[in-house]
Design a protein around this motif. Sequence first.
Motif, PDB file in Angstrom:
ATOM      1  N   ASN A  99       0.063  13.679   2.246  1.00 50.51           N
ATOM      2  CA  ASN A  99       0.575  14.119   3.542  1.00 50.51           C
ATOM      3  C   ASN A  99       1.910  13.437   3.836  1.00 50.51           C
ATOM      4  O   ASN A  99       2.332  12.539   3.100  1.00 50.51           O
ATOM      5  CB  ASN A  99      -0.444  13.821   4.644  1.00 50.51           C
ATOM      6  CG  ASN A  99      -0.901  12.365   4.610  1.00 50.51           C
ATOM      7  OD1 ASN A  99      -0.145  11.446   4.889  1.00 50.51           O
ATOM      8  ND2 ASN A  99      -2.175  12.149   4.237  1.00 50.51           N
ATOM      9  N   GLY A 100       2.542  13.853   4.920  1.00 50.82           N
ATOM     10  CA  GLY A 100       3.832  13.285   5.297  1.00 50.82           C
ATOM     11  C   GLY A 100       3.736  12.075   6.193  1.00 50.82           C
ATOM     12  O   GLY A 100       4.765  11.580   6.684  1.00 50.82           O
ATOM     13  N   SER A 123       5.359   1.815  10.470  1.00 48.71           N
ATOM     14  CA  SER A 123       6.640   2.081  11.136  1.00 48.71           C
ATOM     15  C   SER A 123       6.555   1.954  12.650  1.00 48.71           C
ATOM     16  O   SER A 123       7.577   1.936  13.331  1.00 48.71           O
ATOM     17  CB  SER A 123       7.155   3.479  10.762  1.00 48.71           C
ATOM     18  OG  SER A 123       6.187   4.476  11.049  1.00 48.71           O
ATOM     19  N   PHE A 124       5.346   1.885  13.213  1.00 47.86           N
ATOM     20  CA  PHE A 124       5.177   1.636  14.650  1.00 47.86           C
ATOM     21  C   PHE A 124       3.805   1.031  14.867  1.00 47.86           C
ATOM     22  O   PHE A 124       2.834   1.420  14.213  1.00 47.86           O
ATOM     23  CB  PHE A 124       5.307   2.923  15.464  1.00 47.86           C
ATOM     24  CG  PHE A 124       5.025   2.736  16.934  1.00 47.86           C
ATOM     25  CD1 PHE A 124       5.991   2.206  17.781  1.00 47.86           C
ATOM     26  CD2 PHE A 124       3.783   3.058  17.462  1.00 47.86           C
ATOM     27  CE1 PHE A 124       5.717   2.018  19.137  1.00 47.86           C
ATOM     28  CE2 PHE A 124       3.499   2.866  18.808  1.00 47.86           C
ATOM     29  CZ  PHE A 124       4.478   2.346  19.637  1.00 47.86           C
ATOM     30  N   GLY A 172       0.778  -1.226   0.000  1.00 47.21           N
ATOM     31  CA  GLY A 172       0.000   0.000   0.000  1.00 47.21           C
ATOM     32  C   GLY A 172       0.810   1.277   0.000  1.00 47.21           C
ATOM     33  O   GLY A 172       2.048   1.263   0.067  1.00 47.21           O
ATOM     34  N   PRO A 173       0.126   2.424  -0.043  1.00 47.75           N
ATOM     35  CA  PRO A 173       0.799   3.725  -0.096  1.00 47.75           C
ATOM     36  C   PRO A 173       1.559   4.082   1.170  1.00 47.75           C
ATOM     37  O   PRO A 173       2.421   4.962   1.145  1.00 47.75           O
ATOM     38  CB  PRO A 173      -0.337   4.714  -0.358  1.00 47.75           C
ATOM     39  CG  PRO A 173      -1.574   4.014   0.120  1.00 47.75           C
ATOM     40  CD  PRO A 173      -1.341   2.562  -0.134  1.00 47.75           C
ATOM     41  N   TYR A 174       1.227   3.431   2.289  1.00 42.78           N
ATOM     42  CA  TYR A 174       1.960   3.643   3.535  1.00 42.78           C
ATOM     43  C   TYR A 174       2.581   2.325   3.986  1.00 42.78           C
ATOM     44  O   TYR A 174       2.051   1.239   3.704  1.00 42.78           O
ATOM     45  CB  TYR A 174       1.028   4.128   4.652  1.00 42.78           C
ATOM     46  CG  TYR A 174       0.396   5.473   4.434  1.00 42.78           C
ATOM     47  CD1 TYR A 174       1.052   6.645   4.802  1.00 42.78           C
ATOM     48  CD2 TYR A 174      -0.873   5.579   3.878  1.00 42.78           C
ATOM     49  CE1 TYR A 174       0.461   7.887   4.617  1.00 42.78           C
ATOM     50  CE2 TYR A 174      -1.477   6.809   3.690  1.00 42.78           C
ATOM     51  CZ  TYR A 174      -0.812   7.964   4.061  1.00 42.78           C
ATOM     52  OH  TYR A 174      -1.404   9.176   3.875  1.00 42.78           O
ATOM     53  N   ARG A 234       1.638   4.029  13.495  1.00 43.48           N
ATOM     54  CA  ARG A 234       2.285   5.097  12.734  1.00 43.48           C
ATOM     55  C   ARG A 234       2.483   4.631  11.302  1.00 43.48           C
ATOM     56  O   ARG A 234       3.112   3.595  11.053  1.00 43.48           O
ATOM     57  CB  ARG A 234       3.622   5.482  13.369  1.00 43.48           C
ATOM     58  CG  ARG A 234       4.430   6.469  12.532  1.00 43.48           C
ATOM     59  CD  ARG A 234       5.477   7.178  13.354  1.00 43.48           C
ATOM     60  NE  ARG A 234       4.844   8.111  14.290  1.00 43.48           N
ATOM     61  CZ  ARG A 234       5.511   8.953  15.079  1.00 43.48           C
ATOM     62  NH1 ARG A 234       6.841   8.965  15.036  1.00 43.48           N
ATOM     63  NH2 ARG A 234       4.880   9.765  15.885  1.00 43.48           N
ATOM     64  N   LEU A 235       1.950   5.400  10.365  1.00 46.97           N
ATOM     65  CA  LEU A 235       2.037   5.084   8.956  1.00 46.97           C
ATOM     66  C   LEU A 235       2.954   6.098   8.273  1.00 46.97           C
ATOM     67  O   LEU A 235       2.774   7.315   8.424  1.00 46.97           O
ATOM     68  CB  LEU A 235       0.654   5.123   8.299  1.00 46.97           C
ATOM     69  CG  LEU A 235      -0.498   4.401   9.019  1.00 46.97           C
ATOM     70  CD1 LEU A 235      -1.754   4.450   8.167  1.00 46.97           C
ATOM     71  CD2 LEU A 235      -0.133   2.984   9.364  1.00 46.97           C
ATOM     72  N   THR A 236       3.928   5.592   7.539  1.00 46.59           N
ATOM     73  CA  THR A 236       4.894   6.433   6.836  1.00 46.59           C
ATOM     74  C   THR A 236       4.757   6.208   5.339  1.00 46.59           C
ATOM     75  O   THR A 236       4.632   5.061   4.898  1.00 46.59           O
ATOM     76  CB  THR A 236       6.326   6.089   7.281  1.00 46.59           C
ATOM     77  OG1 THR A 236       6.424   6.268   8.705  1.00 46.59           O
ATOM     78  CG2 THR A 236       7.350   6.978   6.588  1.00 46.59           C
ATOM     79  N   PRO A 237       4.745   7.266   4.529  1.00 49.19           N
ATOM     80  CA  PRO A 237       4.623   7.072   3.083  1.00 49.19           C
ATOM     81  C   PRO A 237       5.683   6.110   2.552  1.00 49.19           C
ATOM     82  O   PRO A 237       6.852   6.189   2.907  1.00 49.19           O
ATOM     83  CB  PRO A 237       4.829   8.488   2.526  1.00 49.19           C
ATOM     84  CG  PRO A 237       4.362   9.388   3.618  1.00 49.19           C
ATOM     85  CD  PRO A 237       4.777   8.707   4.889  1.00 49.19           C
ATOM     86  N   PHE A 238       5.243   5.182   1.708  1.00 51.52           N
ATOM     87  CA  PHE A 238       6.131   4.170   1.118  1.00 51.52           C
ATOM     88  C   PHE A 238       6.728   4.743  -0.163  1.00 51.52           C
ATOM     89  O   PHE A 238       6.005   4.994  -1.136  1.00 51.52           O
ATOM     90  CB  PHE A 238       5.338   2.893   0.845  1.00 51.52           C
ATOM     91  CG  PHE A 238       6.110   1.810   0.162  1.00 51.52           C
ATOM     92  CD1 PHE A 238       7.433   1.538   0.489  1.00 51.52           C
ATOM     93  CD2 PHE A 238       5.513   1.039  -0.827  1.00 51.52           C
ATOM     94  CE1 PHE A 238       8.146   0.520  -0.137  1.00 51.52           C
ATOM     95  CE2 PHE A 238       6.212   0.027  -1.468  1.00 51.52           C
ATOM     96  CZ  PHE A 238       7.530  -0.222  -1.127  1.00 51.52           C
ATOM     97  N   GLN A 239       8.029   4.962  -0.140  1.00 47.23           N
ATOM     98  CA  GLN A 239       8.691   5.620  -1.268  1.00 47.23           C
ATOM     99  C   GLN A 239       8.647   4.779  -2.540  1.00 47.23           C
ATOM    100  O   GLN A 239       8.753   5.316  -3.640  1.00 47.23           O
ATOM    101  CB  GLN A 239      10.141   5.944  -0.897  1.00 47.23           C
ATOM    102  CG  GLN A 239      10.272   6.916   0.260  1.00 47.23           C
ATOM    103  CD  GLN A 239       9.548   8.231   0.016  1.00 47.23           C
ATOM    104  OE1 GLN A 239       9.650   8.805  -1.074  1.00 47.23           O
ATOM    105  NE2 GLN A 239       8.809   8.707   1.010  1.00 47.23           N
TER     106      GLN A 239
END
Length: 560
Positions: free
Chosen positions: A204-205, A182-183, A177-179, A190-195
């Motif tokens: 969003n960031g 990360s926690f 997925g798009p995120y 915690r969702l972080t954008p997947f590069q």
Amino acid sequence: MVALLAASLTACAPPRPEGRLIVASKSRIDSLDPVQASRSGQMQVLSALGDPLYAMAADGRLEPRLATALPQLSADGLRARIPLRRGVLFHDGSRFDAAAMVFSLRRFMAIGTLGYQLADRVKAVRASGTHEIELELKAPFSPLTRLLSAIALTPVSPTAYRQHGDKPLNGRFVGTGPYRLSFFSGQQQRLTPFQGYWGPRPANGGIDLVTLSNSTALFGALRSGEVDVLLANGLEIDHQQALHRDAAAGHLHEGSGPPLSIGFFSLLTDQPPLNNPTVRNALARSLDRRTISERVSLGMRPPLRQLVPPSLSGSEPDAWPAYDPVTARRLFRQAGYCNGRPLRLPLTFRSDIPSDRLLALTWQAQVRRDLGDCLALEVSGMESTTAYDQLGKGALTLFFYDWIGDYPDAENFLVPLLGCSKVKGGRCAEGNSALSGSFWSAPGLEAELQRSSRIGGSERQTLLRAIQRRTAAGVPYLPVWLMVEKAWSGPGISPPRFDGSGRLQLERLQRLAPPLEQARSGMSRPAPAPRRSAPAAAAAAGSASDRFATVPSSSPEVHR
């Protein structure tokens, strides 16, 4: 001292990273493994971390996601080939292909909480190419593409889950997925954008999903600006209405999803007194849905007289009889009640759902006012988990709960409530109808349900409507209202948007430009809500809840 401590903790906390947003709800998440997913909160998070083969757009259109086209069916409808997207990466860097999709679907069928949804319909899954899979069906299944839009079927990395092919991996998720996750804890994800994401990047960031324990805390957190977005999950009706007014005044943004959740009563039809069809029909005409909607949900949950949400194909808006106390009294008398002999009927509500209690008490008061000499509802509460366990054992005569389909199709509302694998006379001895607490069936009904899953088009819609009318005549359930997913965002955040499956699109949330930049670009911005401290917001929330919902005339007051 408490205020000083809170201030010091806030001062010590690290600043929020630029572009990250905080989204709050009441949903505690114990696992993010798709095989464990069965609750709406889990599905919401998975929709940001994973991709389905197909997705429902907000306008109801089916769109390929990890698939590149709709399934190609064989002439007999028993084989479906699905081409897969190339160039897709999992969060661990491994490649998505047909082998990964086959691994994930087989794992879901073998150990998934909802694995029966696929296993009951799919005989085998195999790779028919490096980026193509083939599903061998047990019987033709017309809603197949909608079923494959269920987010619980999102693929997981075979590399990351190799040691968990036969057991869940609860505290981790590795999908496409798009995120990326990360926690993880039960109260925060915690969702972080997947590069390396194959599709459009999130606006969003990153997202911090947080769980707050009660409605007052949720309400106060959005009002004070401690959270950016608030999901209606776990929010009491008074608070929802207050936020709706704020949005109408331009202080907040409000978003609504498709109405895909229904609230209804299950009637125990195989034991006295509800084994009498006349009594059930009298009860159906004793329910004043409009009063309940206005008094309990403040009009935010519209009355419902069918089991299929009206937004889905095959709905039948007026299948169940409307409120009619005159006919109800005549039927109760026909069954031997009234004139000093009222039917005493136990009604169980979920004690941990505040609106359930008010619903039960409102109906009790309304019945006492209109049919007090014929019907007396004896109201009691039971914790949800205990009630669900007792439901399939035939222990609850009249029980209120809700249902949301895992994918948007009429089949996912009718079969879970009416399906029956073993019928004895008019009683369902084994199957979904028994598990749902009604134990009701009718000759040929199971065959009609199965046929409705094999045909399509107008023929299918006609049959689905006929099934609902037949069910309404038997009254194994009493639909009450329709529930709409809602979310609110602060004045500096973009309006919440939902997809066609009723999930908030987290990747589309973003901070709006500051007022000066908006003025330069010709954008308008709603006036900000008054900033207040969390204790002040909580106090305001408390006063909003201390109102009465009453049934007029001589009925006793029902307190919220």
